[in-house]
Motif scaffolding. Structure first.
Motif, PDB file in Angstrom:
ATOM      1  N   PRO A  46      44.412 -25.563 -13.114  1.00  0.00           N
ATOM      2  CA  PRO A  46      42.812 -24.976 -12.935  1.00  0.00           C
ATOM      3  C   PRO A  46      42.501 -24.859 -11.581  1.00  0.00           C
ATOM      4  O   PRO A  46      43.035 -25.690 -10.764  1.00  0.00           O
ATOM      5  N   ARG A  47      41.780 -23.729 -11.277  1.00  0.00           N
ATOM      6  CA  ARG A  47      41.231 -23.436  -9.932  1.00  0.00           C
ATOM      7  C   ARG A  47      39.765 -23.990  -9.791  1.00  0.00           C
ATOM      8  O   ARG A  47      39.082 -24.315 -10.835  1.00  0.00           O
ATOM      9  N   LYS A  48      39.389 -24.397  -8.607  1.00  0.00           N
ATOM     10  CA  LYS A  48      38.146 -24.659  -8.363  1.00  0.00           C
ATOM     11  C   LYS A  48      37.206 -23.731  -7.585  1.00  0.00           C
ATOM     12  O   LYS A  48      36.013 -23.847  -8.014  1.00  0.00           O
ATOM     13  N   ASN A  49      37.853 -22.596  -7.605  1.00  0.00           N
ATOM     14  CA  ASN A  49      37.080 -21.419  -7.276  1.00  0.00           C
ATOM     15  C   ASN A  49      38.033 -20.114  -6.821  1.00  0.00           C
ATOM     16  O   ASN A  49      39.285 -20.297  -6.893  1.00  0.00           O
ATOM     17  N   ARG A  50      37.404 -18.805  -6.914  1.00  0.00           N
ATOM     18  CA  ARG A  50      38.056 -17.630  -6.655  1.00  0.00           C
ATOM     19  C   ARG A  50      37.357 -16.834  -5.732  1.00  0.00           C
ATOM     20  O   ARG A  50      35.977 -16.248  -6.448  1.00  0.00           O
ATOM     21  N   ILE A  51      37.402 -16.620  -4.744  1.00  0.00           N
ATOM     22  CA  ILE A  51      36.531 -15.767  -3.693  1.00  0.00           C
ATOM     23  C   ILE A  51      37.187 -14.528  -3.044  1.00  0.00           C
ATOM     24  O   ILE A  51      38.263 -14.371  -2.773  1.00  0.00           O
ATOM     25  N   GLY A  52      36.552 -13.227  -3.168  1.00  0.00           N
ATOM     26  CA  GLY A  52      36.831 -12.271  -2.202  1.00  0.00           C
ATOM     27  C   GLY A  52      37.389 -11.101  -3.455  1.00  0.00           C
ATOM     28  O   GLY A  52      37.620 -11.461  -4.456  1.00  0.00           O
ATOM     29  N   ARG A  53      37.754  -9.922  -2.722  1.00  0.00           N
ATOM     30  CA  ARG A  53      38.286  -8.912  -3.278  1.00  0.00           C
ATOM     31  C   ARG A  53      39.239  -8.295  -2.100  1.00  0.00           C
ATOM     32  O   ARG A  53      38.698  -7.645  -1.240  1.00  0.00           O
ATOM     33  N   PRO A  54      40.644  -8.459  -2.298  1.00  0.00           N
ATOM     34  CA  PRO A  54      41.249  -9.189  -3.136  1.00  0.00           C
ATOM     35  C   PRO A  54      41.121 -10.665  -2.973  1.00  0.00           C
ATOM     36  O   PRO A  54      40.614 -11.077  -1.817  1.00  0.00           O
ATOM     37  N   ALA A  55      41.165 -11.625  -4.060  1.00  0.00           N
ATOM     38  CA  ALA A  55      40.858 -12.749  -3.935  1.00  0.00           C
ATOM     39  C   ALA A  55      41.885 -13.826  -3.431  1.00  0.00           C
ATOM     40  O   ALA A  55      43.014 -13.726  -3.505  1.00  0.00           O
ATOM     41  N   VAL A  56      41.168 -14.858  -3.191  1.00  0.00           N
ATOM     42  CA  VAL A  56      42.018 -16.164  -2.605  1.00  0.00           C
ATOM     43  C   VAL A  56      41.264 -17.239  -3.569  1.00  0.00           C
ATOM     44  O   VAL A  56      40.163 -17.310  -3.732  1.00  0.00           O
ATOM     45  N   ALA A  57      42.078 -17.910  -4.087  1.00  0.00           N
ATOM     46  CA  ALA A  57      41.839 -19.065  -5.254  1.00  0.00           C
ATOM     47  C   ALA A  57      41.820 -20.446  -4.407  1.00  0.00           C
ATOM     48  O   ALA A  57      42.612 -20.661  -3.172  1.00  0.00           O
ATOM     49  N   ASN A  58      40.941 -21.541  -4.899  1.00  0.00           N
ATOM     50  CA  ASN A  58      41.000 -22.958  -4.460  1.00  0.00           C
ATOM     51  C   ASN A  58      40.539 -22.752  -2.923  1.00  0.00           C
ATOM     52  O   ASN A  58      41.216 -23.794  -2.270  1.00  0.00           O
ATOM     53  N   VAL A  59      39.634 -22.072  -2.464  1.00  0.00           N
ATOM     54  CA  VAL A  59      39.517 -22.066  -0.986  1.00  0.00           C
ATOM     55  C   VAL A  59      38.488 -23.393  -0.756  1.00  0.00           C
ATOM     56  O   VAL A  59      37.586 -23.727  -1.479  1.00  0.00           O
ATOM     57  N   SER A  60      38.793 -24.216   0.183  1.00  0.00           N
ATOM     58  CA  SER A  60      38.120 -25.359   0.713  1.00  0.00           C
ATOM     59  C   SER A  60      37.285 -25.195   1.565  1.00  0.00           C
ATOM     60  O   SER A  60      36.262 -26.010   1.950  1.00  0.00           O
ATOM     61  N   LEU A  66      45.980 -21.249   5.962  1.00  0.00           N
ATOM     62  CA  LEU A  66      45.093 -20.545   6.371  1.00  0.00           C
ATOM     63  C   LEU A  66      45.150 -19.022   5.899  1.00  0.00           C
ATOM     64  O   LEU A  66      46.382 -18.559   6.064  1.00  0.00           O
ATOM     65  N   ALA A  67      44.139 -18.366   5.322  1.00  0.00           N
ATOM     66  CA  ALA A  67      44.435 -17.110   4.612  1.00  0.00           C
ATOM     67  C   ALA A  67      43.855 -16.024   5.757  1.00  0.00           C
ATOM     68  O   ALA A  67      42.962 -16.221   6.099  1.00  0.00           O
ATOM     69  N   ASP A  68      44.637 -14.748   5.735  1.00  0.00           N
ATOM     70  CA  ASP A  68      43.960 -13.613   6.245  1.00  0.00           C
ATOM     71  C   ASP A  68      43.628 -12.804   5.182  1.00  0.00           C
ATOM     72  O   ASP A  68      44.224 -12.677   4.279  1.00  0.00           O
ATOM     73  N   THR A  69      42.365 -12.309   5.290  1.00  0.00           N
ATOM     74  CA  THR A  69      42.028 -11.381   3.983  1.00  0.00           C
ATOM     75  C   THR A  69      41.392 -10.116   4.634  1.00  0.00           C
ATOM     76  O   THR A  69      40.961 -10.009   5.663  1.00  0.00           O
ATOM     77  N   GLY A 110      34.451  -1.719  11.731  1.00  0.00           N
ATOM     78  CA  GLY A 110      35.775  -1.870  11.954  1.00  0.00           C
ATOM     79  C   GLY A 110      36.714  -1.141  10.777  1.00  0.00           C
ATOM     80  O   GLY A 110      36.317  -0.995   9.565  1.00  0.00           O
ATOM     81  N   LYS A 111      37.885  -0.914  11.137  1.00  0.00           N
ATOM     82  CA  LYS A 111      38.781  -0.263   9.928  1.00  0.00           C
ATOM     83  C   LYS A 111      39.471  -1.595   9.387  1.00  0.00           C
ATOM     84  O   LYS A 111      40.064  -2.201   9.868  1.00  0.00           O
ATOM     85  N   HIS A 112      39.698  -1.383   8.023  1.00  0.00           N
ATOM     86  CA  HIS A 112      40.348  -2.470   7.364  1.00  0.00           C
ATOM     87  C   HIS A 112      42.018  -2.382   7.667  1.00  0.00           C
ATOM     88  O   HIS A 112      42.584  -1.319   7.528  1.00  0.00           O
ATOM     89  N   THR A 113      42.378  -3.492   8.511  1.00  0.00           N
ATOM     90  CA  THR A 113      43.720  -3.452   8.963  1.00  0.00           C
ATOM     91  C   THR A 113      44.580  -4.500   8.348  1.00  0.00           C
ATOM     92  O   THR A 113      45.790  -4.258   7.976  1.00  0.00           O
ATOM     93  N   THR A 114      43.817  -5.327   7.551  1.00  0.00           N
ATOM     94  CA  THR A 114      44.537  -6.509   6.589  1.00  0.00           C
ATOM     95  C   THR A 114      44.303  -5.642   5.037  1.00  0.00           C
ATOM     96  O   THR A 114      43.097  -5.641   4.554  1.00  0.00           O
ATOM     97  N   ARG A 115      45.426  -5.407   4.384  1.00  0.00           N
ATOM     98  CA  ARG A 115      45.463  -4.761   3.299  1.00  0.00           C
ATOM     99  C   ARG A 115      45.800  -5.723   1.994  1.00  0.00           C
ATOM    100  O   ARG A 115      45.791  -5.432   0.699  1.00  0.00           O
ATOM    101  N   LYS A 116      46.445  -7.004   2.319  1.00  0.00           N
ATOM    102  CA  LYS A 116      46.683  -8.051   1.259  1.00  0.00           C
ATOM    103  C   LYS A 116      46.452  -9.355   1.895  1.00  0.00           C
ATOM    104  O   LYS A 116      45.915  -9.536   2.972  1.00  0.00           O
ATOM    105  N   VAL A 117      46.262 -10.204   0.796  1.00  0.00           N
ATOM    106  CA  VAL A 117      46.223 -11.727   1.140  1.00  0.00           C
ATOM    107  C   VAL A 117      47.302 -12.435   1.407  1.00  0.00           C
ATOM    108  O   VAL A 117      48.247 -12.283   0.679  1.00  0.00           O
TER     109      VAL A 117
END
Length: 297
Positions: free
Chosen positions: A64-78, A215-218, A198-205
């Protein structure tokens, strides 16, 4: 006998899921059952992986997830490490308040980092520092020193924690990550001066091990949609409003024209920043009209 282990999805690569487990990093495929349920594992998901005798690994279930944030998403962000640029793109309390309101709505704590402060003149830097001091006063941790942040951050990330970087494109998230964690080697990019973004340089999580957690980069947020927020709940996502609301005469006070409003009283006395209240009113209009303002698109 197949072995079942739990782990955290740290990246998605061409249909494969890299999962950090107690035994180390395992590259897995998702079971076909996920296609039937239209359920897709996300980076940050806590999952169960089945390892068979041939050394193959399959992701078989998502806990079970506690949350899902962003596009592309990161789950369980605290926790969110919010990177706000001093220049290129220019510092904006309106944008800062949008991020803080959005993450408060999502139930996620925020730490603020001001990037590129060395590019500001002394007078402008003092103005930005004075504004950020208000956010510290109402309870948000604020960093202006990158070295201090890099030193203290690992100790703040516990074993169950997933922190994620957030902020507008070009604010310097990947640059900050590369400084905090040298082996991250995230690509950085130039600013479009004509668009002030800025230009998006991070294309994946990707989740990077830091402290006892991750720690996630998005990819950067080009805009934040606040319109799904319930209008009568908006004030509760402004933490200084929420703290004072018990002193309002009316329960559910919206801090507009109601008599004996503790928030309006604090505003008159200078205890609430006028720019925060103005941003609250602007967000109310946005939610009422059901559309993101043109200047933010």
């Amino acid at each position: 006998m197949p072995e079942l282990v739990e782990g955290v999805v740290v990246s998605l690569i061409a249909g494969y899921y890299d999962v950090e487990t107690p035994a180390g990093l395992v590259r897995t495929r998702a079971k076909g059952a996920f296609r039937k349920t239209k359920e897709k594992p996300q980076v940050g998901d806590r999952v169960k992986v089945k390892l068979d005798e041939q050394g193959l690994a399959y992701l078989v279930s998502i806990l079970p997830r506690k949350n899902r944030i962003g596009r592309p998403a990161v789950a369980n962000v605290s926790h969110v490490l919010l990177v706000i640029s001093a220049v290129e793109p220019d510092f904006s309390v309106q944008l800062l308040d949008r991020f803080l309101t959005f993450f408060s709505w999502q139930g996620v704590q925020v730490t603020i980092y001001l990037s590129k402060s060395d590019l500001l003149g002394e007078e402008k830097l003092k103005e930005v520092k004075d504004q950020l001091a208000y956010y510290q006063q109402i309870g948000y941790p604020v960093y202006l020193d990158r070295a201090k942040l890099a030193e203290e951050l690992p100790g703040k990330i516990g074993p169950e924690d997933i922190w994620t970087l957030a902020g507008q494109s070009g604010a310097g998230k990947s640059t900050l990550l590369n400084f905090i964690k040298e082996d991250a080697q995230q690509e950085t990019g130039a600013i479009s001066t004509s668009l002030n973004r800025g230009k998006h340089t991070t294309r994946k999580v990707t989740l990077f091990k830091l402290g006892e957690g991750f720690l996630a980069d998005t990819p950067g947020f080009s805009s934040i949609d606040l319109t799904p927020i319930k209008l009568t709940d908006l004030a509760s996502y402004f933490r200084e409003f929420k703290a004072l609301s018990s002193g309002c005469k009316f329960r559910g006070c919206q801090h507009l024209h109601e008599p004996k409003c503790a928030v309006k009283d604090a505003l008159k006395k200078g205890k609430i920043a006028q720019f925060r209240y103005d941003d609250y009113l602007a967000m109310r209009t946005e939610i009422e009209e059901g559309r993101i303002p043109e200047y933010l698109k």
